[in-house]
Design a protein around this motif. Structure first.
Motif, PDB file in Angstrom:
ATOM      1  N   GLY A   1       0.859  -1.187   0.002  1.00 11.58           N
ATOM      2  CA  GLY A   1       0.132  -0.027   0.019  1.00 11.58           C
ATOM      3  C   GLY A   1       1.003   1.225  -0.002  1.00 11.58           C
ATOM      4  N   ALA A   2       1.980   1.226   0.771  1.00 17.16           N
ATOM      5  CA  ALA A   2       2.881   2.496   0.682  1.00 17.16           C
ATOM      6  C   ALA A   2       3.464   2.546  -0.656  1.00 17.16           C
ATOM      7  N   GLU A   3       3.690   1.490  -1.324  1.00 17.74           N
ATOM      8  CA  GLU A   3       4.419   1.882  -2.698  1.00 17.74           C
ATOM      9  C   GLU A   3       3.378   2.350  -3.434  1.00 17.74           C
ATOM     10  N   LEU A   4       2.057   1.589  -3.443  1.00 22.03           N
ATOM     11  CA  LEU A   4       1.059   2.309  -4.443  1.00 22.03           C
ATOM     12  C   LEU A   4       0.903   3.439  -4.172  1.00 22.03           C
ATOM     13  N   LYS A   5       0.787   4.114  -2.959  1.00 17.85           N
ATOM     14  CA  LYS A   5       0.256   5.503  -2.364  1.00 17.85           C
ATOM     15  C   LYS A   5       1.499   6.470  -2.937  1.00 17.85           C
ATOM     16  N   LYS A   6       2.696   6.076  -2.719  1.00 25.42           N
ATOM     17  CA  LYS A   6       3.750   6.685  -3.230  1.00 25.42           C
ATOM     18  C   LYS A   6       4.057   7.054  -4.685  1.00 25.42           C
ATOM     19  N   ASN A   7       3.363   5.858  -5.431  1.00 23.23           N
ATOM     20  CA  ASN A   7       3.493   6.102  -7.032  1.00 23.23           C
ATOM     21  C   ASN A   7       2.414   6.749  -7.439  1.00 23.23           C
ATOM     22  N   ILE A   8       1.260   6.897  -6.886  1.00 26.27           N
ATOM     23  CA  ILE A   8       0.086   7.955  -7.042  1.00 26.27           C
ATOM     24  C   ILE A   8       0.800   9.361  -6.844  1.00 26.27           C
TER      25      ILE A   8
END
Ligand code: GAP
Length: 497
Positions: A34-41
């Protein structure tokens, strides 16, 4: 939604905050994926909105600001939701989400029913009215219910409307205003003078710093100031997972234009930009729509607000608001701070306060939209031709938490493993990649499908014995082809930006 929530927990996208203590309503933690996905957004937005444009600068302002900021912005007086309490169950409801209707039989009101807002509020009220009539053995023809929310209830009706918690009337309070800002105290004293607020939006940081940016940033109208950051709202009814939470993240941009500029054109351009951007990170256009706030519901200073709506599993809901706010915010800060906010116009040799167009979106809402739109369960055939279920998250390579999984075909061949590790270490300098050597290759592919990894590369015997190529397997088509390392880097360069 239940399936998605379970996936988020199982695969480490989202956890309930403080779960070991029973959780805290309206707060969430983002796990490794989730942290990776959020950072990518966030990164995609920052790159496209700030770095790749010449007319927008990015800033980062503090979460706690001078309390006068929130007086000037109108949040102290007006950032409220109407609240209704149930005195018996101690439940709290947002009055505009608690609906009721009179039960009218042969033209006469014989009682009231209530229902919480949902996709089928009117049907729920109609069914409740039928049950009411049957239970009370009222004879005659039941009329179609007219749904109203609690903000529209007359004082004489409030005592007669049943609480959704108890099903009985008499316990609901009249609606009262509830300010959604979280309060805290700054410094050692906890008196009225030390009261401060956790920001309920990031936007005011841009307005409060407007002059500093103009004086230091060599910006020229039209230009924008953008920021990404946490916001806090003490929502009465946080709901729909991370859709409405009490701590969330916003990506907001204030686009300042000349007072005489064609604001409607600029507003339209930003609506289009936001829609195109959502599509660029993989949200299907078919799930997006627009909602124009009716003129009579706009704040007096607002010229127009359009929301980009997204079709979530729980209904079509606001994703991104694009507001034309005139010069209200800067003028308010000018008034409350005493610091002039006007800038000098070279063309007319006059000073004026710029107007603003504000696209404001929540990272968490985009996160949820991407998961909802990307989630699929499919029947596929395994190597032996047996049908099995595969769960797949069709996330755009731009935001997928893992871009490539590196899978050595076997783990007991040192040459093969060494080649896989070598590729892994080269790829991970630039991309989020995942190395997995355990389990059958089919199972490893499924694990990656479920977390949205767009590509898997398998290092096999051909890789080390022949031309160095490896198998590239695509998540969506499940097609496989041979590819050289240079081609893989070129593919990533093109798709992950
Ligand atoms: N400065 C304008 C502003 O804050 P808003 O419509 O209240 O406007 C902007 O918020 C965006 O922030 C919303 O469109 C939504 O994406 C997100 N947002 C607002 N409240 C939220 C909440 N409680 N939980 C998650 N996201 C929220």
């Amino acid at each position: 939604m239940e399936t998605l929530v379970a996936l988020c927990k199982r695969r480490g996208f989202i956890f309930q905050s403080s779960e070991i203590y029973g959780g805290i309503n309206g707060f969430f933690d983002f796990g490794p994926l989730g942290a990776e996905l959020k950072k990518n957004i966030r990164d995609c937005w920052w790159n496209d909105m700030v770095r790749r444009r010449d007319d927008i600068v990015g800033i980062e302002t503090s979460i706690i600001m001078h309390p006068k900021v929130w007086e000037a912005s109108g949040h102290v007086a007006g950032f409220t939701d109407p609240l209704v309490d149930c005195r018996v169950s101690k439940q709290r409801y947002r009055a505009d989400q608690l609906f009721f209707a009179a039960v009218v039989v042969d033209g006469k009101t014989v009682g009231y029913v209530s229902a919480l807002e949902s996709e089928r509020t009117v049907e729920a009220l109609q069914e409740a009215a039928e049950v009411f009539k049957r239970k009370k053995a009222v004879q005659g023809k039941l009329e179609a219910v007219q749904a109203r929310d609690m903000t529209e209830a007359r004082p004489d009706e409030i005592a007669l409307i049943p609480s959704p918690a108890t099903g009985e009337p008499g316990s609901l309070t009249p609606p009262r205003s509830f300010n959604m800002m979280f309060q805290t105290n700054v410094g050692a004293m906890t008196d009225a003078a030390s009261v401060a607020y956790l920001r309920p939006e990031t936007a005011q940081g841009m307005f409060a710093d407007f002059k500093s940016v103009v004086d230091t940033g060599r910006v020229k109208l039209p230009f924008g100031i953008a920021q990404i950051g946490k916001s806090f709202r003490n929502e009465i009814t946080p709901r729909n997972f991370i859709f409405r939470s009490r701590e969330f993240e916003q990506m907001e941009m204030e686009y300042f234009i000349h007072e005489d500029a064609d604001w409607a054109k600029c507003h339209r351009e930003w609506i289009n930009w936001c829609k195109d951007w959502l599509v660029s990170i993989g949200l299907p256009e078919s799930h997006l729509s627009e909602y124009n706030h009716p003129k009579e519901k706009l704040a007096f200073y607002s010229r127009g607000t359009t929301d980009i709506m997204f079709r979530y599993p729980f209904g079509v809901q606001e994703l991104w608001g694009i507001a034309a706010r005139g010069d209200y915010d800067l003028k308010q800060h000018e008034k409350h701070s005493g610091v002039p906010q006007a800038i000098f116009d070279e063309a007319t040799k006059k000073k004026f306060v710029p107007h603003v167009i504000e696209p404001a979106v929540g990272v968490d809402r985009i996160f949820l939209a991407a998961l909802c739109a990307g989630y699929a369960e499919e029947d596929v055939k395994d190597d032996k031709g047996n049908v099995e279920k595969r769960t797949v998250l069709r996330l755009s390579p731009r935001i997928a938490p893992v871009k490539v999984a590196i899978l050595p075909l076997v783990k007991n061949k040192p040459d093969l493993v060494a080649r896989a590790e070598e590729l892994h270490s080269r790829l991970k300098r630039k991309y989020a990649v995942f190395y997995d050597e355990s389990g059958a290759i089919g199972r490893r592919y499924r694990r990656q499908d479920e977390i949205g990894t767009p590509w898997c590369v398998t290092i096999d015997f051909e890789t080390i014995e022949k031309d160095g190529s490896f198998t590239l397997r695509e998540r969506d088509s499940m097609k496989q082809r041979r590819i050289q390392e240079a081609e893989l880097f070129a593919l990533l360069e093109e798709k992950v930006y």
